[in-house]
Design a protein around this motif. Sequence first.
Motif, PDB file in Angstrom:
ATOM      1  N   SER A  73       0.851  -1.205  -0.010  1.00 38.84           N
ATOM      2  CA  SER A  73      -0.153  -0.099   0.028  1.00 38.84           C
ATOM      3  C   SER A  73       0.757   1.264   0.009  1.00 38.84           C
ATOM      4  N   ALA A  74       0.217   2.144   0.138  1.00 38.95           N
ATOM      5  CA  ALA A  74       0.983   3.537   0.316  1.00 38.95           C
ATOM      6  C   ALA A  74       0.175   4.612   1.234  1.00 38.95           C
ATOM      7  N   GLN A  75       0.961   5.288   2.091  1.00 39.90           N
ATOM      8  CA  GLN A  75       0.324   6.053   3.078  1.00 39.90           C
ATOM      9  C   GLN A  75      -0.493   7.245   2.614  1.00 39.90           C
ATOM     10  N   ALA A  76      -1.663   7.657   3.318  1.00 37.05           N
ATOM     11  CA  ALA A  76      -2.351   8.911   3.250  1.00 37.05           C
ATOM     12  C   ALA A  76      -1.341   9.953   3.627  1.00 37.05           C
ATOM     13  N   VAL A  77      -1.190  10.915   2.984  1.00 34.38           N
ATOM     14  CA  VAL A  77      -0.424  12.079   3.218  1.00 34.38           C
ATOM     15  C   VAL A  77      -1.068  13.574   3.197  1.00 34.38           C
ATOM     16  N   GLY A  78      -1.231  14.364   4.100  1.00 30.88           N
ATOM     17  CA  GLY A  78      -1.687  15.912   4.143  1.00 30.88           C
ATOM     18  C   GLY A  78      -0.547  16.784   4.330  1.00 30.88           C
ATOM     19  N   ARG A  79      -0.544  17.912   3.780  1.00 33.51           N
ATOM     20  CA  ARG A  79       0.359  18.908   3.927  1.00 33.51           C
ATOM     21  C   ARG A  79      -0.233  20.147   4.041  1.00 33.51           C
ATOM     22  N   TYR A  80       0.414  20.862   4.945  1.00 35.84           N
ATOM     23  CA  TYR A  80       0.094  22.082   5.833  1.00 35.84           C
ATOM     24  C   TYR A  80       0.850  23.081   5.912  1.00 35.84           C
ATOM     25  N   LYS A  81       0.580  24.206   6.091  1.00 38.26           N
ATOM     26  CA  LYS A  81       1.296  25.620   6.493  1.00 38.26           C
ATOM     27  C   LYS A  81       0.909  25.936   7.822  1.00 38.26           C
ATOM     28  N   ALA A  82       1.800  26.036   8.884  1.00 40.03           N
ATOM     29  CA  ALA A  82       1.349  26.733  10.133  1.00 40.03           C
ATOM     30  C   ALA A  82       2.152  28.157  10.005  1.00 40.03           C
ATOM     31  N   THR A  83       1.343  29.144  10.322  1.00 39.24           N
ATOM     32  CA  THR A  83       2.032  30.502  10.398  1.00 39.24           C
ATOM     33  C   THR A  83       1.693  31.026  11.654  1.00 39.24           C
ATOM     34  N   PHE A  84       2.904  31.514  12.478  1.00 42.94           N
ATOM     35  CA  PHE A  84       2.891  32.043  13.875  1.00 42.94           C
ATOM     36  C   PHE A  84       2.954  33.513  13.352  1.00 42.94           C
ATOM     37  N   THR A  85       2.229  34.396  14.098  1.00 46.08           N
ATOM     38  CA  THR A  85       2.258  35.790  13.961  1.00 46.08           C
ATOM     39  C   THR A  85       2.400  36.388  15.825  1.00 46.08           C
ATOM     40  N   GLY A  86       3.520  37.127  15.659  1.00 48.62           N
ATOM     41  CA  GLY A  86       3.916  37.815  16.875  1.00 48.62           C
ATOM     42  C   GLY A  86       3.891  39.163  16.799  1.00 48.62           C
ATOM     43  N   LYS A  87       5.107  39.923  17.321  1.00 44.09           N
ATOM     44  CA  LYS A  87       5.172  41.443  17.340  1.00 44.09           C
ATOM     45  C   LYS A  87       6.516  41.787  17.408  1.00 44.09           C
ATOM     46  N   ALA A  88       6.966  42.585  16.203  1.00 46.87           N
ATOM     47  CA  ALA A  88       8.330  42.946  15.924  1.00 46.87           C
ATOM     48  C   ALA A  88       8.804  44.074  17.013  1.00 46.87           C
ATOM     49  N   GLU A 128       3.895  17.851   7.106  1.00 45.20           N
ATOM     50  CA  GLU A 128       3.046  16.595   6.686  1.00 45.20           C
ATOM     51  C   GLU A 128       2.709  15.663   7.515  1.00 45.20           C
ATOM     52  N   CYS A 129       1.676  15.051   7.429  1.00 40.36           N
ATOM     53  CA  CYS A 129       1.468  13.930   8.440  1.00 40.36           C
ATOM     54  C   CYS A 129       1.216  12.615   7.327  1.00 40.36           C
ATOM     55  N   ARG A 130       1.752  11.252   7.921  1.00 43.09           N
ATOM     56  CA  ARG A 130       1.509  10.109   7.097  1.00 43.09           C
ATOM     57  C   ARG A 130       0.889   9.095   7.964  1.00 43.09           C
ATOM     58  N   ALA A 131      -0.037   8.207   7.322  1.00 41.21           N
ATOM     59  CA  ALA A 131      -0.379   6.847   8.093  1.00 41.21           C
ATOM     60  C   ALA A 131      -0.912   5.961   6.960  1.00 41.21           C
ATOM     61  N   PHE A 132      -1.280   4.728   7.283  1.00 39.94           N
ATOM     62  CA  PHE A 132      -1.873   3.789   6.346  1.00 39.94           C
ATOM     63  C   PHE A 132      -3.287   3.819   6.224  1.00 39.94           C
ATOM     64  N   THR A 133      -3.964   4.426   7.208  1.00 44.44           N
ATOM     65  CA  THR A 133      -5.348   4.430   6.907  1.00 44.44           C
ATOM     66  C   THR A 133      -5.946   5.965   7.490  1.00 44.44           C
ATOM     67  N   LEU A 134      -6.965   6.253   6.822  1.00 45.99           N
ATOM     68  CA  LEU A 134      -7.499   7.652   7.151  1.00 45.99           C
ATOM     69  C   LEU A 134      -7.887   7.869   8.447  1.00 45.99           C
ATOM     70  N   PRO A 135      -8.376   6.854   9.349  1.00 44.71           N
ATOM     71  CA  PRO A 135      -8.699   7.286  10.527  1.00 44.71           C
ATOM     72  C   PRO A 135      -7.265   7.495  11.411  1.00 44.71           C
ATOM     73  N   GLU A 136      -6.221   6.842  11.159  1.00 45.82           N
ATOM     74  CA  GLU A 136      -5.132   6.782  11.805  1.00 45.82           C
ATOM     75  C   GLU A 136      -4.447   8.385  11.617  1.00 45.82           C
ATOM     76  N   PHE A 137      -4.637   8.667  10.308  1.00 45.45           N
ATOM     77  CA  PHE A 137      -3.998   9.765   9.822  1.00 45.45           C
ATOM     78  C   PHE A 137      -4.639  10.894  10.415  1.00 45.45           C
ATOM     79  N   GLU A 138      -6.078  10.880  10.379  1.00 48.64           N
ATOM     80  CA  GLU A 138      -6.720  11.904  11.262  1.00 48.64           C
ATOM     81  C   GLU A 138      -6.550  12.188  12.578  1.00 48.64           C
ATOM     82  N   ALA A 139      -6.098  11.061  13.339  1.00 47.14           N
ATOM     83  CA  ALA A 139      -5.777  11.156  14.705  1.00 47.14           C
ATOM     84  C   ALA A 139      -4.407  11.803  14.794  1.00 47.14           C
ATOM     85  N   LEU A 140      -3.660  11.313  13.917  1.00 47.93           N
ATOM     86  CA  LEU A 140      -2.087  11.904  13.959  1.00 47.93           C
ATOM     87  C   LEU A 140      -2.344  13.468  13.767  1.00 47.93           C
ATOM     88  N   LEU A 141      -3.006  14.108  12.926  1.00 47.69           N
ATOM     89  CA  LEU A 141      -2.858  15.284  12.496  1.00 47.69           C
ATOM     90  C   LEU A 141      -3.562  15.961  13.646  1.00 47.69           C
TER      91      LEU A 141
END
Length: 408
Positions: free
Chosen positions: A175-190, A250-263
């Motif tokens: 098989s091959a793993q499900a993978v989702g890719r994301y961007k996390a943006t932190f905003t602070g103060k200069a 990115e997060c990867r797992a071999f089933t969608l329920p496992e992937f969603e829990a990992l995310l």
Amino acid sequence: MDTTQTTTAADGLRQSLADGVDRWKPRVKALARDIHGFKEISFEEARSAEAITALLAEGGFDVERGTAGLPTAFTASAGTGDLTVALCVEYDALPGIGHACGHNLIAGASVAAALALQPFVDELGLTLKAIGTPAEEHGGGKSLMLERGAFDGVGLALMVHPVQDGLTYNPAGTSAQAVGRYKATFTGKAAHAAAAPHLGVNAADAAVLSQVAIGLLRQQIPSDHRVACYVAEAGHVTNIIPEKAVVEFECRAFTLPEFEALLVRVRRCFEGAALATGTSLEFEDTEPLYEPLIQDHDLAAHWTAAMDSLGKDTSPAPGLSGGSTDMGNISQVIPSLHPWLSIPGADVPIHSHAFAALADTPPAYQVMSEAGLALAWTVAAAASNPTLRQRFTHAAYRRRTLSQEGAS
């Protein structure tokens, strides 16, 4: 027709397909070498798509370019039979490293199979489509094309993928793993890093804390789960407290329920970092979700028999291995095959400079040709088997309409 005549006819077709692969072999090899040299990344594969479609047109296919609104996608069609077969063609490279995933070989194998099968589409009752699917590495080309109708009516879909030496050619149970890719943006103060650091809110610190939290999380997740990340932005000069930091992950797992829990657990690492540093946090999806891969057992059996006759190792696979593909999205709704091609002497990992070099060597092109033949034999065997033919014809994919969804 009795059993002896049927066997003789099947053997004759197999030999004709082998002759076809052999006849086109120099041209297909030259095509694969050109693609390897182009090194075109996701959605920029203009020269690769043009070279592939030119050869398929020469081989008798009607070519549609820009399929599904993607400029570097295409559909090359032959025949009008009731069983529609898709041979998926990949040709994008990795940024900065070239064809370290061997997509030039994937393209060559599918094109070889298509060219060999083209003279026999009427005999086999096929509508044969070589579908050019850009942006597998990043961008989810197949997912977009599936949503936009490029695979409507397809009853079975096939492609191959090269890997390092030592893996079985038997795809059953892989098989091959499900993978989702994301961007996390932190905003602070200069703030001035020397005169008033206490007045700043350091977004780069949040990026560091999130990576530490993810590193600790890896101790507590199943061994076949994967999390990867890198800091895309975290300040620009030393005398300014960074007000923005971006971490792509990115997060990867071999089933969608496992992937969603990992995310969920990974997102909490970012949320904790934001809480600790006083920054705000936003998440963004950067690519379509790649779903887990399902290998069709009937197609896998015919493929394995073909590879066995070519003298390849077809012992059972030892278990699941890492990696993801947007072919998984296709396999969720269409009977599919995505076997692995072990390149002799390739004791190097994919996605490395060494594998990119290996993908342009005689052993790699020999395996590519053998894979093209095995794909052609697999398609012919499936089309010639009345039970399988009925199954795959019945499985022809149709996108669910809004009215269907409302009625379900």
